[in-house]
Design a protein around this motif. Structure first.
Motif, PDB file in Angstrom:
ATOM      1  N   ALA A   9      31.433 -15.880  93.737  1.00  0.00           N
ATOM      2  CA  ALA A   9      32.347 -16.100  92.610  1.00  0.00           C
ATOM      3  C   ALA A   9      33.538 -15.146  92.681  1.00  0.00           C
ATOM      4  O   ALA A   9      34.684 -15.535  92.405  1.00  0.00           O
ATOM      5  N   LEU A  10      33.274 -13.903  93.084  1.00  0.00           N
ATOM      6  CA  LEU A  10      34.370 -12.926  93.150  1.00  0.00           C
ATOM      7  C   LEU A  10      35.310 -13.236  94.298  1.00  0.00           C
ATOM      8  O   LEU A  10      36.524 -13.075  94.181  1.00  0.00           O
ATOM      9  N   ALA A  13      37.470 -15.980  93.143  1.00  0.00           N
ATOM     10  CA  ALA A  13      38.468 -15.501  92.169  1.00  0.00           C
ATOM     11  C   ALA A  13      39.597 -14.749  92.881  1.00  0.00           C
ATOM     12  O   ALA A  13      40.770 -14.899  92.518  1.00  0.00           O
ATOM     13  N   GLU A  17      43.534 -15.533  92.782  1.00  0.00           N
ATOM     14  CA  GLU A  17      44.500 -14.547  92.281  1.00  0.00           C
ATOM     15  C   GLU A  17      45.717 -14.464  93.195  1.00  0.00           C
ATOM     16  O   GLU A  17      46.812 -14.111  92.749  1.00  0.00           O
ATOM     17  N   GLU A  90      31.829 -22.364  89.422  1.00  0.00           N
ATOM     18  CA  GLU A  90      31.649 -21.766  90.755  1.00  0.00           C
ATOM     19  C   GLU A  90      31.589 -22.903  91.783  1.00  0.00           C
ATOM     20  O   GLU A  90      30.946 -23.926  91.552  1.00  0.00           O
ATOM     21  N   ASP A 116      29.897 -19.303  84.850  1.00  0.00           N
ATOM     22  CA  ASP A 116      30.229 -18.774  86.185  1.00  0.00           C
ATOM     23  C   ASP A 116      29.658 -17.366  86.257  1.00  0.00           C
ATOM     24  O   ASP A 116      28.979 -16.923  85.325  1.00  0.00           O
ATOM     25  N   ILE A 118      30.799 -13.994  86.076  1.00  0.00           N
ATOM     26  CA  ILE A 118      32.010 -13.271  85.664  1.00  0.00           C
ATOM     27  C   ILE A 118      31.755 -11.774  85.730  1.00  0.00           C
ATOM     28  O   ILE A 118      30.787 -11.272  85.162  1.00  0.00           O
ATOM     29  N   TYR A 122      40.067 -10.343  85.368  1.00  0.00           N
ATOM     30  CA  TYR A 122      40.837 -11.491  85.867  1.00  0.00           C
ATOM     31  C   TYR A 122      40.113 -12.804  85.552  1.00  0.00           C
ATOM     32  O   TYR A 122      40.715 -13.775  85.087  1.00  0.00           O
ATOM     33  N   GLN A 123      38.797 -12.822  85.788  1.00  0.00           N
ATOM     34  CA  GLN A 123      38.038 -14.060  85.521  1.00  0.00           C
ATOM     35  C   GLN A 123      38.048 -14.411  84.025  1.00  0.00           C
ATOM     36  O   GLN A 123      38.026 -15.592  83.663  1.00  0.00           O
ATOM     37  N   GLU A 126      41.465 -15.964  83.344  1.00  0.00           N
ATOM     38  CA  GLU A 126      41.589 -17.356  83.822  1.00  0.00           C
ATOM     39  C   GLU A 126      40.694 -18.294  82.996  1.00  0.00           C
ATOM     40  O   GLU A 126      41.056 -19.453  82.777  1.00  0.00           O
ATOM     41  N   SER A 127      39.576 -17.790  82.490  1.00  0.00           N
ATOM     42  CA  SER A 127      38.733 -18.622  81.615  1.00  0.00           C
ATOM     43  C   SER A 127      39.548 -19.110  80.423  1.00  0.00           C
ATOM     44  O   SER A 127      39.547 -20.291  80.074  1.00  0.00           O
TER      45      SER A 127
END
Ligand SMILES: O=C(O)c1ccccc1NCC(=O)[C@H](O)[C@H](O)COP(=O)(O)O
Length: 258
Positions: A9-10, A13, A17, A90, A116, A118, A122-123, A126-127
């Motif tokens: 997930a990271l 992300a 970004e 994800e 997801d 998180i 940043y996540q 964006e959420s």
């Protein structure tokens, strides 16, 4: 395994970004609508609330459903009486995306949970930018200082955090955060084993006034009844709904459980 899910997930992300920076997300948030009041939508009532999930596949269950039109599925959930919609975003393990989230946002007027892994501000940004009202924060995946930081930042953005637990000790950490919406996930995120008795063992540790969500492993009406008898205000259901030929009707039957 939980570490792999966060790593994936990271990494997703970080790639996003590079395309959409923080200031672009902030501009999207400024132009978008305010978040919906998820706590009211999920507040305890005479019948159990249903959070219905858009879920194509999962590491535990493999491919579940293609879902070519997540908007249509979400509308069916809404028509059946769901109180909120969960969208897995994800990509690698769940075949989801933020585009699914944005599409569902346009199609329904219910609060939407971004499901997801998180672990960054940043996540959370964006959420919000892509239309979520609720975000998942998993106690097992985050050290308490980071969990608290993310919980507080989610609140600053107007997001409601669904704080997910798997034990009495994790419930206590969720309560310490100030969580108002606590989930107990029957699925162990490392072994993927499901334990439908977990909710009834830890629900009493969740103080009155906090909304209790029983997550995962609903295969039939009797599972919803069991969670409800154990004190669930809401149930989160994925696989059973996406694999049913009439998801609206199935949501309606779950949402009628008193
Ligand atoms: O569903 C999985 O296999 C899974 C594995 C590891 C981490 C998370 C996972 N799922 C996310 C969820 O919490 C569920 O999608 C959700 O609670 C609905 O579960 P179900 O009704 O059992 O599909």
């Amino acid at each position: 395994m939980l570490g792999d899910l966060y790593a994936s997930a990271l990494s997703e992300a970080r790639a996003r970004e590079e395309q959409i920076g923080i200031s672009a997300l902030e501009a999207m948030i400024a132009e978008g609508a305010a978040p919906l009041d998820a706590l009211t939508a999920l507040s305890p009532t005479e019948t159990v609330r249903v959070i219905a999930e858009v879920k194509r596949s999962s590491p535990a269950q493999g491919d579940l459903a293609q879902i070519p039109d997540p908007q249509l599925l979400a509308q069916q959930y809404e028509a059946g009486g769901a109180s909120a919609i969960s969208v897995l975003t994800e990509q690698q393990y769940f075949n989801g995306s933020l585009q699914d989230l944005a599409a569902v946002r346009k199609a329904v007027s219910l609060p939407i949970l971004r499901k997801d892994f998180i672990a960054t501000e940043y996540q959370l940004l964006e959420s919000r930018a892509f239309g979520a009202d609720i975000v998942l924060l998993i106690v097992a995946g985050l050290e308490q200082p980071l969990l608290q930081r993310l919980y507080d930042f989610a609140g600053e953005l107007g997001l409601t955090a669904l704080v997910e637990t798997h034990s009495a000790e994790e419930v206590s950490r969720a309560v310490d955060l100030g969580a108002e919406l606590i989930g107990v996930n029957a699925r162990n995120l490392t072994t993927f084993e499901v334990d439908r008795g977990l909710f009834e063992r830890v629900a009493d540790q969740i103080p009155a006034g906090i909304t209790r969500v029983a997550e995962s492993a609903v295969a039939s009406l009797s599972d919803v009844e069991r969670y409800r008898e154990a004190g669930a205000d809401a149930v989160l259901v994925g696989a059973a709904l996406v694999q049913d030929s009439d998801p609206a009707q199935l949501v309606a039957s779950f949402a009628a459980v008193s």
